[in-house]
Scaffold this motif. Structure first.
Motif, PDB file in Angstrom:
ATOM      1  N   LEU B  18      -4.423   5.241   0.858  1.00  0.00           N
ATOM      2  CA  LEU B  18      -4.377   4.404  -0.345  1.00  0.00           C
ATOM      3  C   LEU B  18      -3.578   3.131  -0.067  1.00  0.00           C
ATOM      4  CD1 LEU B  18      -3.916   5.555  -3.959  1.00  0.00           C
ATOM      5  CD2 LEU B  18      -2.448   3.763  -3.128  1.00  0.00           C
ATOM      6  N   ASP B  19      -2.420   3.307   0.571  1.00  0.00           N
ATOM      7  CA  ASP B  19      -1.589   2.138   0.899  1.00  0.00           C
ATOM      8  C   ASP B  19      -2.351   1.173   1.795  1.00  0.00           C
ATOM      9  OD1 ASP B  19       0.362   3.249  -0.581  1.00  0.00           O
ATOM     10  OD2 ASP B  19       1.564   4.000   1.096  1.00  0.00           O
ATOM     11  N   TYR B  21      -5.577   0.930   2.138  1.00  0.00           N
ATOM     12  CA  TYR B  21      -6.732   0.355   1.425  1.00  0.00           C
ATOM     13  C   TYR B  21      -6.292  -0.789   0.508  1.00  0.00           C
ATOM     14  CZ  TYR B  21     -11.282   0.251  -0.888  1.00  0.00           C
ATOM     15  OH  TYR B  21     -12.504  -0.147  -1.355  1.00  0.00           O
ATOM     16  N   LEU B  22      -5.177  -0.563  -0.200  1.00  0.00           N
ATOM     17  CA  LEU B  22      -4.686  -1.610  -1.099  1.00  0.00           C
ATOM     18  C   LEU B  22      -4.252  -2.846  -0.318  1.00  0.00           C
ATOM     19  CD1 LEU B  22      -2.618   0.293  -3.806  1.00  0.00           C
ATOM     20  CD2 LEU B  22      -4.770  -0.906  -4.110  1.00  0.00           C
ATOM     21  N   GLN B  24      -5.309  -3.837   2.637  1.00  0.00           N
ATOM     22  CA  GLN B  24      -6.479  -4.536   3.166  1.00  0.00           C
ATOM     23  C   GLN B  24      -7.287  -5.199   2.050  1.00  0.00           C
ATOM     24  OE1 GLN B  24      -7.861  -1.066   5.377  1.00  0.00           O
ATOM     25  NE2 GLN B  24      -7.837  -2.274   7.233  1.00  0.00           N
ATOM     26  N   SER B  25      -7.328  -4.535   0.895  1.00  0.00           N
ATOM     27  CA  SER B  25      -8.063  -5.103  -0.242  1.00  0.00           C
ATOM     28  C   SER B  25      -7.444  -6.427  -0.665  1.00  0.00           C
ATOM     29  CB  SER B  25      -8.025  -4.159  -1.441  1.00  0.00           C
ATOM     30  OG  SER B  25      -8.655  -2.959  -1.121  1.00  0.00           O
TER      31      SER B  25
END
Lengths: 266, 495
Positions: B18-19, B21-22, B24-25
């Protein structure tokens, strides 16, 4: 344009009811609004709108199809008989394919491609001079709900005063909300028993529990490492179903509350 | 099935994922807001600790064996041979391993296929054009079925050379442009160009400067003729350029407008690389003057997109966008030699905003009508606009727009393919330049794609291993590694 996402730790807290009524009310107030059914797992807007006094005046493609690159953004927006209101529906057709790379891409990490498509849609809506783009997001922490949160300007965290919600809210704040940057977070407490309603509850244990739960949620928000001010408290209204009250019943208590809520958004 | 019935397969990331992904997002969103392509991020698959432990063991053992390989087991110190003059011959074992890296990629359109389809058609035209004297009427055969007549003028040839020059240096297309100018037509011998109108002179100058650094020219006897002709053309163009207004004074019988300003800007941008031929300070001065003129003309008066072209008779937003897109491409060239001037950035942004507004309003699927009756000037402009727009977006890393435009273009090409190619109108050369532009767009798009994806790559590597004890150590290490890998894969499959 302002992008708002209605999100919650778990389902059944009233996101769809609130987001749909809010979106329609904003449109009735003269704002150009696009409402997106982004609960890809359990989309419900299509049936909701077709059963209301609304008329969908176009037959747009599915938003799910857009996300996987099958359609262009302009092809997925439904116009309605309300001048300023546009809606976007999802479907589960792709999810029903048992073994499919597209399904995997949609439901799992997606390598940032779904996020890019979502951002493309936001940008398209911006170019079309929408005032509000509203996502009714799927609950919980999935890659897709993260996408919606990342592209949003404002996030409405919808909660209910039940015990399990307190721990869930604490979890979602520490694991997810606290790590979001750029979006403003607001909380909405839904289905709260009012003092006068509590007076009619015969069991004092239930009354105390109801009060404790509200206090628990409030405390959780206050102690949060990230600011999530309580924007609105919706009272619990018996026999409320998923309907567009702002359109169908102008004197309904929910309609009145939604009006109040919209004035806070504006 | 439980996935489908339950959460329908929607994956909840672990805390670390999650970390990641956030993070990179956020990065991807920032990039997209800047008009750059999104990041394609691959999820990291954590290796099991057990596997890492075994791999560590393998690495340690192989390191030890590598050290061992430096010890000469046959050396006098390690055996009882007292003859210190013994010569030890070490033979080398040569093995060849092939590594194949295959990463699945999803291209939005089948670029490879499109290029494959386009190249033969373009080649057919070019081969016909260069088959003999280009000014003669030659029959054209496409796919062995269609015969028609075709004339190519100097103007068209210059345009073709210019377009071909924009491919990567020493690429097939770039080389074709070079061969056209240096081997087929020997442009520097055409002193008649000096008596042509200014438009032709601008086009010739642009084509000649493009390849003026080429060794074929620099080492040839033609260099002097080339330099003289180029210098003359340059002086003609400069004298027609108004040093006060930054525009051209029309010469006799020539209507000069924005096209010429763009041509001139392209010439200026090209001259930057040739300080020996031209006075660089004059070039810079002229470039800035030209930019200032364009800057003033593009200032909007009523908030609406406004073109800098005031001499056109066919006034339309689409036609303006054609110039604006070309200008953006020219501005990019300017920035490479003038540096990051604020005026360039402002102009690029302004033009790009105009262009974006115009293109967002266009329904290209309607505008793009290629058939025998509508294959006219306006539809050519639309195609040109689209191609330029794609290239402009690619230049500015606006991948989504490039992707979108290219997809539409491709669909329309396919839809109207046959009628377009068999058009009897006198637009064969336009078809050619359009198609070469299209190829160029594909190539640029492909480059853009490769910056974010990995393609199948097969390479052979040769490694040398010593024989004897050290050789055995190496072989043992390799076998062990392979076994560990196989067991890991088997376990993963079982899971």
């Amino acid at each position: 344009m302002e992008t708002i996402t209605f999100h919650s730790y778990r389902g059944g807290v009233g996101k769809t009811l609130l987001s749909v009524n809010t979106a329609v009310k904003l449109a009735l107030l003269g704002k150009k609004v696009c409402l997106v059914d982004f609960d890809l797992r359990a989309p419900s807007h299509q049936s909701l709108f077709t059963s209301s006094s609304f008329s969908i005046t176009s037959a747009a493609k599915s938003f799910t199809g857009f996300l996987v690159g099958n359609h262009e953004p302009q092809k997925v927006i439904n116009s309605t008989d309300r001048e300023n209101f546009y809606c976007v529906f999802s479907d589960i057709e792709i999810l029903q394919r048992k073994e499919s790379k597209i399904r995997t891409k949609l439901t799992q990490h997606g390598e940032g491609r779904i996020l890019a498509k979502l951002f493309e849609f936001v940008r398209y809506c911006n170019s079309q001079k929408f005032d509000f783009l509203i996502f009714d997001c799927m609950p919980g922490i999935t890659y897709r709900s993260l996408d919606a949160l990342v592209v949003s300007d404002k996030i409405m965290v919808v909660t209910r005063p039940v015990k399990s919600e307190i721990s869930g809210l604490r979890l979602v704040i520490s694991e997810c909300y606290s790590k979001l940057e750029g979006a403003k977070l607001f909380s909405i407490l839904n289905q709260v028993e009012q003092q006068e309603d509590l007076a009619h509850i015969p069991n004092s244990l239930d009354v105390n529990l109801a009060k404790e739960n509200v206090q628990g949620i409030t405390k959780c928000l206050e102690e949060s490492s990230v600011s999530i001010p309580l924007l609105h408290t919706f009272r619990r209204i018996p026999f409320v179903t998923e309907r567009i009250y702002v359109l169908d019943e102008k004197d309904h208590p929910l309609t009145i509350e939604i009006e109040d809520f919209c004035s806070k958004i504006l | 099935m439980s996935e489908i019935r339950g959460n329908k397969g929607f994956e909840s990331p672990s805390q670390k994922d999650l970390d990641d992904y956030l993070r990179q997002s956020r990065k991807s969103i920032t990039q997209m807001k800047d008009g750059r392509p999104p990041i394609i991020f691959k999820p990291k698959k954590a290796l099991p600790t057990k596997f890492l432990g075994i791999m560590l063991l393998v690495v340690v053992s192989s390191s030890l064996m590598l050290v061992g390989s430096f010890i000469n087991f046959d050396s006098p110190r390690n055996n009882n041979n007292t003859d210190t003059t013994t010569t030890v011959t070490t033979t080398k074992l040569t093995t060849t391993t092939t590594t194949t890296t295959q990463v699945e990629t999803t291209l939005p359109i089948d670029i490879e296929k499109d290029i494959t389809t386009s190249i033969p058609l373009v080649e057919a035209f070019i081969n016909t054009m260069i088959a003999s004297n280009h000014s003669l009427i030659n029959p054209i055969v496409i796919n062995g079925t269609i015969n028609r007549s075709q004339t190519i003028s100097d103007l068209e040839l210059f345009d073709l050379v210019w377009i071909l020059s924009q491919f990567d240096e020493n690429s097939e297309w770039w080389n074709l442009g070079r061969s056209l100018i240096f081997e087929k037509y020997l442009l520097w011998n055409k002193t008649s160009l000096l008596t042509e109108n200014l438009r032709t002179q601008l086009l010739a100058l642009r084509s000649m400067i493009t390849y003026s650094n080429d060794n074929i020219l620099l080492e040839s006897d033609a260099l002097e003729s080339y330099q003289n002709l180029t210098k003359q053309l340059w002086e003609n163009v400069c004298s027609a350029h108004d040093n006060v207004t930054g525009t051209f004074n029309p010469d006799n019988g020539t209507i000069l407008h924005t096209n010429d300003q763009i041509l001139f800007s392209q010439v200026l941008a090209k001259t930057a690389g040739h300080p020996t031929l031209f006075n660089f300070s004059i070039t810079t001065e002229k470039a800035i003057l030209l930019l200032n003129t364009i800057y003033t003309l593009t200032e909007s008066t009523d908030g609406l997109p406004e073109s800098f072209d005031t001499n056109l008779t066919r006034v339309s937003d689409v036609y303006y966008s054609h110039h604006q897109a070309a200008m953006i491409l020219a501005l990019d060239k300017f920035s490479s030699f003038l540096g990051s001037l604020a005026i360039i950035n402002t102009l690029t942004n302004r033009l790009n905003n105009f262009l974006m507004n115009i293109f967002l309003q266009q329904d290209w699927s309607i505008a793009f009508t290629y058939n025998q009756t509508s294959h006219n000037l306006s539809s050519k402009i639309v195609l040109n606009d689209q191609l330029l727009f794609i290239r402009t977006n690619i230049l500015q890393n606006k991948r989504n727009f490039a992707d979108y435009t290219l997809s539409i273009l491709k669909l329309n090409f396919e839809a109207e393919n046959s009628s377009y190619f068999t058009s009897s109108a006198d637009n064969q050369t336009q078809f050619l330049t359009d198609h070469v532009h299209l190829l160029l767009s594909f190539e640029e798009f492909l480059i853009l794609e490769t910056t974010i994806t990995t393609y199948t790559d097969t390479e052979a590597t040769s490694t040398e291993y010593p024989t004897g004890a050290a050789g055995f150590a190496w072989e043992f290490t390799i076998i062990l590694t392979v076994l560990v890998f196989i067991s890991y894969r088997r376990r993963k499959i079982e899971e």
